[in-house]
Scaffold this motif. Structure first.
Motif, short mmCIF file in Angstrom:
data_model
loop_
_atom_site.label_atom_id
_atom_site.label_comp_id
_atom_site.label_asym_id
_atom_site.label_seq_id
_atom_site.Cartn_x
_atom_site.Cartn_y
_atom_site.Cartn_z
N THR A 75 3.68 0.96 4.94
CA THR A 75 4.33 0.21 6.01
C THR A 75 3.76 0.64 7.36
O THR A 75 3.83 -0.10 8.32
CB THR A 75 5.86 0.48 6.01
OG1 THR A 75 6.05 1.90 5.97
CG2 THR A 75 6.52 -0.16 4.82
N TYR A 76 3.16 1.83 7.41
CA TYR A 76 2.67 2.36 8.68
C TYR A 76 1.21 2.01 8.96
O TYR A 76 0.84 1.70 10.10
CB TYR A 76 2.86 3.88 8.71
CG TYR A 76 2.41 4.51 10.01
CD1 TYR A 76 3.11 4.25 11.19
CD2 TYR A 76 1.30 5.33 10.06
CE1 TYR A 76 2.70 4.80 12.39
CE2 TYR A 76 0.88 5.89 11.26
CZ TYR A 76 1.59 5.62 12.42
OH TYR A 76 1.19 6.16 13.61
N ALA A 77 0.36 2.06 7.94
CA ALA A 77 -1.08 1.89 8.16
C ALA A 77 -1.68 0.90 7.16
O ALA A 77 -1.19 0.77 6.04
CB ALA A 77 -1.78 3.25 8.06
N PRO A 78 -2.75 0.19 7.59
CA PRO A 78 -3.30 -0.89 6.76
C PRO A 78 -3.92 -0.40 5.45
O PRO A 78 -4.32 0.75 5.33
CB PRO A 78 -4.38 -1.50 7.67
CG PRO A 78 -4.67 -0.50 8.71
CD PRO A 78 -3.44 0.33 8.87
N ALA A 79 -4.01 -1.33 4.49
CA ALA A 79 -4.66 -1.06 3.20
C ALA A 79 -6.17 -1.04 3.43
O ALA A 79 -6.78 -2.07 3.72
CB ALA A 79 -4.29 -2.14 2.19
N LEU A 80 -6.78 0.13 3.29
CA LEU A 80 -8.21 0.23 3.56
C LEU A 80 -9.03 -0.49 2.49
O LEU A 80 -10.18 -0.88 2.72
CB LEU A 80 -8.61 1.69 3.71
CG LEU A 80 -7.96 2.39 4.91
CD1 LEU A 80 -8.37 3.86 4.99
CD2 LEU A 80 -8.28 1.69 6.23
N VAL A 81 -8.44 -0.71 1.33
CA VAL A 81 -9.07 -1.52 0.28
C VAL A 81 -9.37 -2.92 0.83
O VAL A 81 -10.40 -3.51 0.51
CB VAL A 81 -8.15 -1.56 -0.95
CG1 VAL A 81 -8.55 -2.66 -1.91
CG2 VAL A 81 -8.15 -0.22 -1.66
N ALA A 133 -15.91 1.40 -3.17
CA ALA A 133 -15.78 1.17 -4.62
C ALA A 133 -14.42 0.56 -4.95
O ALA A 133 -14.31 -0.36 -5.76
CB ALA A 133 -15.98 2.48 -5.39
N ARG A 134 -13.38 1.05 -4.29
CA ARG A 134 -12.04 0.50 -4.48
C ARG A 134 -12.00 -0.94 -3.97
O ARG A 134 -11.45 -1.83 -4.62
CB ARG A 134 -11.01 1.36 -3.73
CG ARG A 134 -10.77 2.73 -4.32
CD ARG A 134 -9.82 2.68 -5.53
NE ARG A 134 -8.58 2.04 -5.17
CZ ARG A 134 -8.11 0.94 -5.76
NH1 ARG A 134 -8.74 0.38 -6.76
NH2 ARG A 134 -6.96 0.42 -5.37
N SER A 135 -12.59 -1.17 -2.81
CA SER A 135 -12.55 -2.48 -2.17
C SER A 135 -13.32 -3.53 -2.98
O SER A 135 -12.91 -4.68 -3.07
CB SER A 135 -13.16 -2.35 -0.77
OG SER A 135 -13.15 -3.59 -0.10
N ALA A 138 -14.76 -1.89 -8.08
CA ALA A 138 -15.62 -1.17 -9.03
C ALA A 138 -14.89 0.04 -9.59
O ALA A 138 -15.31 0.62 -10.59
CB ALA A 138 -16.90 -0.73 -8.33
N LEU A 139 -13.79 0.41 -8.95
CA LEU A 139 -13.01 1.58 -9.35
C LEU A 139 -11.53 1.23 -9.26
O LEU A 139 -11.10 0.65 -8.27
CB LEU A 139 -13.34 2.73 -8.39
CG LEU A 139 -12.86 4.13 -8.73
CD1 LEU A 139 -13.56 4.64 -9.99
CD2 LEU A 139 -13.15 5.08 -7.57
N GLY A 140 -10.77 1.56 -10.30
CA GLY A 140 -9.35 1.24 -10.32
C GLY A 140 -8.52 2.27 -9.58
O GLY A 140 -9.05 3.14 -8.89
N ARG A 141 -7.21 2.18 -9.77
CA ARG A 141 -6.29 3.12 -9.10
C ARG A 141 -6.16 4.38 -9.94
O ARG A 141 -5.07 4.72 -10.42
CB ARG A 141 -4.93 2.46 -8.90
CG ARG A 141 -4.97 1.27 -7.97
CD ARG A 141 -3.57 0.90 -7.56
NE ARG A 141 -2.93 2.02 -6.88
CZ ARG A 141 -1.67 2.00 -6.43
NH1 ARG A 141 -0.93 0.92 -6.61
NH2 ARG A 141 -1.16 3.04 -5.82
N VAL A 142 -7.29 5.06 -10.13
CA VAL A 142 -7.28 6.25 -10.98
C VAL A 142 -8.12 7.34 -10.35
O VAL A 142 -8.99 7.08 -9.53
CB VAL A 142 -7.90 5.94 -12.37
CG1 VAL A 142 -6.98 5.05 -13.18
CG2 VAL A 142 -9.28 5.30 -12.23
#
Ligand code: HEC
Length: 165
Positions: A75-81, A133-135, A138-142
């Motif tokens: 809620t405070y900062a944007p999704a860098l993804v 890689a997240r964006s 190429a890489l999941g939430r792991v």
């Protein structure tokens, strides 16, 4: 004249859009995209390059308290993804080094400056390639399960940056 200007604007806009960052070359265990920005490499068996793994750790030590786990935002900062679909490598590094403040409308939104924090400043590329890689999905939430060994070049750069050579 108007048409030429419109063409220029369109060209400028598309140049500003971050491309999917497929690796086109490798140097001492570090990967680079066609635009020469550092990027990730994820092998078919899920093994990530050292820098992506290092970025995962640095991100979760320094950034996730505001930007959420795995770059998903809060809620405070944007999704860098999402931000990294838009921001270039240069935009990213400039923002992290300088910080940014948005004060107004009764809401204060502050991205701290990390220029003098060596735990971030010495690992900007690592954090960038992890988030890229997240964006790019190429890489999941792991936490990456398998990674390349730390290249000698990474140790050297780290020593120089931390002033411990
Ligand atoms: C104290 C909370 C906080 C921490 C810690 C933090 N950020 Fe931020 N960051 C923010 C906020 C808030 C914004 C949005 C600023 C604005 O409204 O302009 C932001 C914006 C950004 C942006 C620009 C996003 C965009 O869409 O334009 C980038 C890139 C960024 N942060 C990267 C990082 C990285 C990398 C780290 C860790 C090294 C980090 N931040 C740590 C709060 C934080």
């Amino acid at each position: 004249m108007a048409a030429a200007l419109a063409t220029l604007l369109v060209a400028g806009a598309s140049a500003a859009l971050a491309e999917p960052a497929k690796a086109v070359r490798e140097e001492n265990g570090k990967y680079f995209a066609a635009n020469d920005a550092p990027t990730y490499n994820v092998k078919a068996d899920g093994t990530v390059d050292w820098y992506t793994f290092s970025g995962y750790r640095r991100y979760h030590a320094e950034c996730h308290t505001c930007h959420g786990p795995d770059g998903m935002g809060s809620t405070y900062a944007p999704a860098l993804v999402d931000s990294l679909k838009r921001l270039s490598y240069e935009d990213f590094t400039a923002t992290v080094i300088q910080g940014r403040q948005n004060v107004g409308g009764g809401k204060e939104s502050v991205m701290p400056s990390f220029g003098t924090n060596n735990n971030v400043a010495c690992y900007l590329d690592d954090i960038y390639v992890y988030l890229k890689a997240r964006s790019d999905d190429a890489l999941g939430r792991v936490r990456p399960a398998k990674r390349d060994d730390k290249p000698a070049a990474a140790k050297e750069a780290e020593n120089v940056c931390l002033g411990a050579s």
